[in-house]
Design an enzyme around this catalytic site. Structure first.
Site, mmCIF file in Angstrom:
data_model
loop_
_atom_site.group_PDB
_atom_site.id
_atom_site.type_symbol
_atom_site.label_atom_id
_atom_site.label_comp_id
_atom_site.label_asym_id
_atom_site.label_seq_id
_atom_site.Cartn_x
_atom_site.Cartn_y
_atom_site.Cartn_z
ATOM 1 N N ILE A 1 -6.709 4.930 3.939
ATOM 2 C CA ILE A 1 -6.751 4.022 5.091
ATOM 3 C C ILE A 1 -6.513 4.790 6.399
ATOM 4 O O ILE A 1 -7.192 4.565 7.403
ATOM 5 C CB ILE A 1 -5.684 2.906 4.919
ATOM 6 C CG1 ILE A 1 -6.013 2.058 3.680
ATOM 7 C CG2 ILE A 1 -5.585 2.048 6.168
ATOM 8 C CD1 ILE A 1 -4.892 1.112 3.231
ATOM 9 N N TYR B 1 9.356 0.058 -3.491
ATOM 10 C CA TYR B 1 8.200 0.061 -2.591
ATOM 11 C C TYR B 1 7.971 -1.334 -2.011
ATOM 12 O O TYR B 1 7.814 -1.492 -0.796
ATOM 13 C CB TYR B 1 6.971 0.537 -3.373
ATOM 14 C CG TYR B 1 5.668 0.448 -2.619
ATOM 15 C CD1 TYR B 1 5.337 1.399 -1.654
ATOM 16 C CD2 TYR B 1 4.762 -0.584 -2.869
ATOM 17 C CE1 TYR B 1 4.134 1.320 -0.966
ATOM 18 C CE2 TYR B 1 3.566 -0.667 -2.185
ATOM 19 C CZ TYR B 1 3.250 0.285 -1.237
ATOM 20 O OH TYR B 1 2.060 0.205 -0.555
HETATM 21 N N1 LIG Z 1 -4.122 1.629 -1.405
HETATM 22 C C1 LIG Z 1 -3.625 0.407 -1.480
HETATM 23 O O1 LIG Z 1 -4.057 -0.399 -2.337
HETATM 24 C C2 LIG Z 1 -2.553 -0.053 -0.549
HETATM 25 C C3 LIG Z 1 -2.128 -1.395 -0.644
HETATM 26 C C4 LIG Z 1 -1.155 -1.856 0.218
HETATM 27 C C5 LIG Z 1 -0.604 -1.016 1.161
HETATM 28 N N2 LIG Z 1 -1.017 0.290 1.240
HETATM 29 C C6 LIG Z 1 -0.391 1.125 2.258
HETATM 30 O O2 LIG Z 1 -1.391 1.718 3.057
HETATM 31 C C7 LIG Z 1 -0.878 2.937 3.624
HETATM 32 C C8 LIG Z 1 -1.914 4.028 3.419
HETATM 33 O O3 LIG Z 1 -2.044 4.288 2.039
HETATM 34 P P1 LIG Z 1 -3.457 4.605 1.376
HETATM 35 O O4 LIG Z 1 -3.850 3.444 0.590
HETATM 36 O O5 LIG Z 1 -4.412 5.117 2.383
HETATM 37 O O6 LIG Z 1 -2.996 5.735 0.344
HETATM 38 P P2 LIG Z 1 -3.202 7.321 0.338
HETATM 39 O O7 LIG Z 1 -4.668 7.637 0.361
HETATM 40 O O8 LIG Z 1 -2.389 7.799 -0.794
HETATM 41 O O9 LIG Z 1 -2.592 7.823 1.731
HETATM 42 C C9 LIG Z 1 -1.204 7.914 1.943
HETATM 43 C C10 LIG Z 1 -0.949 8.714 3.203
HETATM 44 O O10 LIG Z 1 0.464 8.751 3.399
HETATM 45 C C11 LIG Z 1 0.872 10.099 3.546
HETATM 46 N N3 LIG Z 1 2.175 10.383 2.953
HETATM 47 C C12 LIG Z 1 2.549 10.226 1.652
HETATM 48 N N4 LIG Z 1 3.789 10.721 1.461
HETATM 49 C C13 LIG Z 1 4.207 11.194 2.675
HETATM 50 C C14 LIG Z 1 5.392 11.839 3.113
HETATM 51 N N5 LIG Z 1 6.403 12.129 2.300
HETATM 52 N N6 LIG Z 1 5.474 12.155 4.435
HETATM 53 C C15 LIG Z 1 4.458 11.894 5.266
HETATM 54 N N7 LIG Z 1 3.310 11.320 4.914
HETATM 55 C C16 LIG Z 1 3.180 10.975 3.619
HETATM 56 C C17 LIG Z 1 -0.168 10.923 2.810
HETATM 57 O O11 LIG Z 1 -0.162 12.249 3.379
HETATM 58 P P3 LIG Z 1 -0.336 13.608 2.493
HETATM 59 O O12 LIG Z 1 -1.335 13.285 1.415
HETATM 60 O O13 LIG Z 1 -0.825 14.580 3.515
HETATM 61 O O14 LIG Z 1 1.013 13.917 1.960
HETATM 62 C C18 LIG Z 1 -1.442 10.150 3.087
HETATM 63 O O15 LIG Z 1 -2.021 10.574 4.280
HETATM 64 C C19 LIG Z 1 0.459 3.199 2.931
HETATM 65 O O16 LIG Z 1 1.508 2.774 3.781
HETATM 66 C C20 LIG Z 1 0.396 2.308 1.700
HETATM 67 O O17 LIG Z 1 1.670 1.944 1.271
HETATM 68 C C21 LIG Z 1 -1.973 0.776 0.396
#
Ligand SMILES: NC(=O)c1ccc[n+]([C@@H]2O[C@H](COP(=O)([O-])OP(=O)(O)OC[C@H]3O[C@@H](n4cnc5c(N)ncnc54)[C@H](OP(=O)(O)O)[C@@H]3O)[C@@H](O)[C@H]2O)c1
Length: 255
Positions: free
Chosen positions: A21, A161
């Site tokens: 995202i 979470y």
């Molecule tokens: N995917 C879903 O279904 C879903 C649903 C509800 C909410 N969300 C929320 O949407 C947001 C984006 O997630 P996404 O779905 O795009 O997943 P994603 O592709 O796994 O991306 C997660 C991002 O967060 C960063 N991150 C993880 N651990 C970190 C740390 N310790 N310090 C700093 N940055 C960190 C990662 O950076 P690096 O890889 O560079 O470490 C990555 O850029 C998150 O807040 C997640 O909780 C996702």
């Protein structure tokens, strides 16, 4: 030249922009004229890829690295932001993770704190770092990332979470009240199950098939569909939307 000048002259900070995202959101802001601060932690290559895509789309920006799952990492990031010469107009508190699935009775204070710090505390601290400038300029846009888990308690092993995301939703509403008088709009999006690294890492095919079966639109979401809602919330088209948690879940949960 970017395809659109909607965010021309503004700087957007997107945390967690190295994949999913956040990466799509960084590209979306860049292609609409914003200077984008592309934050990442472990995935430098992913951040570089998002950055080159936003450059190809006519945008500009720079990369910033920090681990936001502990106080020292957040302190360092806040210092980096302070050292930047540019004011931040748009903050997307997107960095987040489940870190690992762990059943409630097996949760340790250490894991609990990492999850809470990454998903909730870092969003508060980064907002505190950018808000004084927004207040001074009487303009700012903040979008926090909540989750469907905030409303339904999350899947098995995701209590920490889900709790952190419920706190993000609540914080969003409180911030929206406090900063509205300064012309600052604060909202959140609450994605359902989005087809990206997050679930490739934390969910099985069986779990995802069950989600699809329970989703009226009959599929998982795409990261870019979340990025569209985030950019909309920061646009003039959303000028009367304040303190809302926008569900982006294909109808899986209707609130
Ligand atoms: N995917 C879903 O279904 C879903 C649903 C509800 C909410 N969300 C929320 O949407 C947001 C984006 O997630 P996404 O779905 O795009 O997943 P994603 O592709 O796994 O991306 C997660 C991002 O967060 C960063 N991150 C993880 N651990 C970190 C740390 N310790 N310090 C700093 N940055 C960190 C990662 O950076 P690096 O890889 O560079 O470490 C990555 O850029 C998150 O807040 C997640 O909780 C996702």
């Amino acid at each position: 030249m970017p395809a659109s000048t909607e965010f021309q002259g503004m700087t957007a900070l997107v945390t967690g922009a190295s994949s999913g995202i956040g990466a799509e959101t960084a590209v979306a802001f860049g292609s609409r004229g914003a200077y984008v601060l592309v934050h990442y932690n472990a995935s430098r290559a992913g951040a570089e890829d998002a950055f080159s895509r936003l450059r190809e789309a006519g945008g500009d920006g720079e990369l910033l690295a920090a681990d936001l799952s502990n106080e020292a990492g957040i302190d360092g990031f806040v210092r980096q932001l302070g050292a930047l010469a540019r004011p931040i107009d748009i903050l997307i508190n997107n960095a987040g993770s489940l870190i690992e699935r762990r059943k409630f009775l097996e949760l340790t204070p250490e894991l609990w704190n990492r999850v809470i710090t990454l998903n909730w505390t870092s969003a508060m601290r980064i907002a505190q770092a950018v808000l004084p400038g927004m207040i001074e300029r009487k303009r700012g846009f903040i979008v926090n990332l909540s989750s469907i888990a905030a409303r339904n308690g999350g899947g098995i092993g995701a209590v920490a979470y889900a709790s952190s995301k419920a706190a993000v939703s609540c914080m969003t509403k409180g911030m929206a009240k406090e900063f509205a008088p300064y012309g600052i709009r604060v909202n959140a999006i609450s994605p359902g199950t989005i087809d990206n690294n997050f679930h490739r890492k934390f969910s099985t095919k069986q779990m995802l098939d069950a989600v699809v079966a329970a989703t009226p639109l009959g599929r998982l979401g795409e990261s870019v569909e979340c990025a569209e809602v985030i950019t909309f919330l920061c646009s003039e088209r959303a000028s009367f939307i304040q303190g809302q948690i926008i569900e982006v879940n294909g109808g899986m949960l209707m609130v």
